[in-house]
Design a protein around this motif. Structure first.
Motif, short mmCIF file in Angstrom:
data_model
loop_
_atom_site.label_atom_id
_atom_site.label_comp_id
_atom_site.label_asym_id
_atom_site.label_seq_id
_atom_site.Cartn_x
_atom_site.Cartn_y
_atom_site.Cartn_z
N ASN A 115 1.64 -1.06 -0.30
CA ASN A 115 -0.27 -0.12 0.27
C ASN A 115 1.17 1.20 -0.08
O ASN A 115 1.13 1.85 1.13
CB ASN A 115 -1.23 -0.02 1.24
N GLN A 116 1.33 1.75 -0.63
CA GLN A 116 1.95 2.81 -1.15
C GLN A 116 1.49 4.53 -0.94
O GLN A 116 2.44 4.83 -0.23
CB GLN A 116 3.16 3.01 -2.71
N ALA A 117 0.63 4.43 -0.89
CA ALA A 117 -0.25 5.20 -0.83
C ALA A 117 -0.48 6.01 0.60
O ALA A 117 0.44 6.73 1.40
CB ALA A 117 -1.49 5.20 -1.50
N ALA A 118 -0.27 4.94 1.27
CA ALA A 118 -1.05 4.72 2.77
C ALA A 118 0.40 4.53 3.54
O ALA A 118 0.95 5.46 4.09
CB ALA A 118 -1.41 3.19 3.65
N LEU A 119 1.84 4.53 2.37
CA LEU A 119 3.30 3.99 3.35
C LEU A 119 3.73 5.68 3.30
O LEU A 119 4.23 6.20 3.95
CB LEU A 119 3.52 3.13 2.70
N ALA A 120 3.45 6.34 2.44
CA ALA A 120 3.65 7.36 1.92
C ALA A 120 3.15 8.72 2.34
O ALA A 120 3.92 9.60 3.45
CB ALA A 120 3.55 7.91 0.32
N LEU A 121 1.75 8.48 3.00
CA LEU A 121 1.04 9.09 3.92
C LEU A 121 1.55 9.32 5.59
O LEU A 121 1.97 10.38 6.21
CB LEU A 121 -0.19 8.60 3.86
N TYR A 122 2.24 7.67 6.08
CA TYR A 122 2.43 8.05 7.19
C TYR A 122 3.72 8.03 7.54
O TYR A 122 4.15 8.45 8.07
CB TYR A 122 1.99 6.39 7.70
N ALA A 123 4.89 7.69 6.63
CA ALA A 123 6.04 8.75 5.91
C ALA A 123 6.00 10.19 6.44
O ALA A 123 7.36 10.73 7.33
CB ALA A 123 7.04 7.95 5.13
N ARG A 124 5.45 10.93 6.01
CA ARG A 124 4.74 11.92 6.10
C ARG A 124 4.77 12.60 7.24
O ARG A 124 4.81 14.26 7.19
CB ARG A 124 3.78 12.64 4.49
N PHE A 125 3.97 12.28 8.25
CA PHE A 125 3.91 12.56 9.54
C PHE A 125 4.89 11.98 10.32
O PHE A 125 4.51 11.78 11.63
CB PHE A 125 2.13 11.76 9.33
N GLY A 126 6.34 10.66 10.21
CA GLY A 126 7.15 10.99 10.94
C GLY A 126 7.32 9.21 11.38
O GLY A 126 7.85 9.25 12.14
N SER A 143 -4.16 -14.53 -1.70
CA SER A 143 -2.57 -15.07 -0.96
C SER A 143 -2.37 -13.98 0.30
O SER A 143 -3.85 -12.69 0.37
CB SER A 143 -1.68 -13.74 -2.14
N LYS A 144 -1.56 -13.97 1.27
CA LYS A 144 -1.44 -12.85 2.06
C LYS A 144 -0.06 -12.24 2.01
O LYS A 144 1.01 -12.62 1.39
CB LYS A 144 -0.84 -13.92 3.34
N GLY A 145 -0.18 -11.35 2.85
CA GLY A 145 0.35 -9.82 2.29
C GLY A 145 0.89 -9.91 3.73
O GLY A 145 0.63 -9.57 5.01
N VAL A 146 2.47 -9.53 3.84
CA VAL A 146 3.03 -8.99 5.07
C VAL A 146 3.02 -7.18 5.15
O VAL A 146 2.12 -6.22 4.50
CB VAL A 146 4.43 -9.21 4.12
N ALA A 147 2.51 -6.93 6.62
CA ALA A 147 2.37 -6.27 7.14
C ALA A 147 3.26 -5.39 8.30
O ALA A 147 4.78 -5.91 8.48
CB ALA A 147 1.45 -6.18 9.17
N ARG A 148 3.58 -4.42 7.67
CA ARG A 148 4.89 -3.47 8.04
C ARG A 148 4.39 -2.94 9.53
O ARG A 148 3.29 -1.79 9.07
CB ARG A 148 5.80 -2.41 7.10
N VAL A 149 4.96 -3.07 10.40
CA VAL A 149 4.29 -2.19 11.69
C VAL A 149 5.17 -1.09 11.83
O VAL A 149 6.43 -0.96 11.95
CB VAL A 149 4.97 -3.02 13.13
#
Length: 155
Positions: A115-126, A143-149
């Protein structure tokens, strides 16, 4: 075409059906109206609704559960027609502000690594990565995807 003007407001149980619709359209396994209703009635949950200015219908939401000075973002979603127009950033920024006002100092969340859009949003907030969960997210194809915590350690 002008960008929408966003309003972010505290949500309540009256938003459950709209939140469930947005969640179902946004994730492989949507949450039911009953699940949303239970979350919106939970005193430990902070919920924000994203609306276009002048429109009472929710077009996005953010939900977090608090425990002392920490919170976990349970879900954040914006309907497809509203994505890429600044609503997600407005929603998440206001949501983090509400958490901070409640005394939260650390926020954690899980996000599908695709989820590149969400990752970019979260990075924007630190937010920064603090772990991974293999085979965590169910995908539409089975299929199953990896969650980044991710975590933000100071609000």
């Amino acid at each position: 075409m002008p960008q929408p003007v966003w309003a972010v407001e505290p949500a309540d149980a009256g938003d459950a059906a709209e939140f469930a619709d947005i969640h179902e359209a946004s994730f492989a396994r949507g949450w039911s109206v009953d699940e949303m209703d239970a979350l919106l009635r939970d005193r430990a949950v902070i919920a924000c609704a994203l609306r276009r200015e002048g429109d009472r219908r929710a077009c996005g939401f953010a939900l977090s559960r608090m425990a002392k000075d920490e919170a976990e973002v349970l879900s954040i979603a914006v309907e497809s027609a509203g994505r890429g127009k600044g609503g997600g950033a407005a929603l998440f920024g206001r949501h983090l502000g509400r958490l901070s006002a409640e005394g939260v100092r650390r926020v954690v969340l899980e996000v599908d690594e695709d989820n590149q859009a969400a990752l970019a949003l979260y990075a924007r907030f630190g937010f920064r990565e603090v772990g991974r969960r293999k085979a965590y997210y169910a995908r539409a194809d089975g299929s199953k995807g990896v969650a980044r915590v991710l975590a933000l350690d100071s609000l």
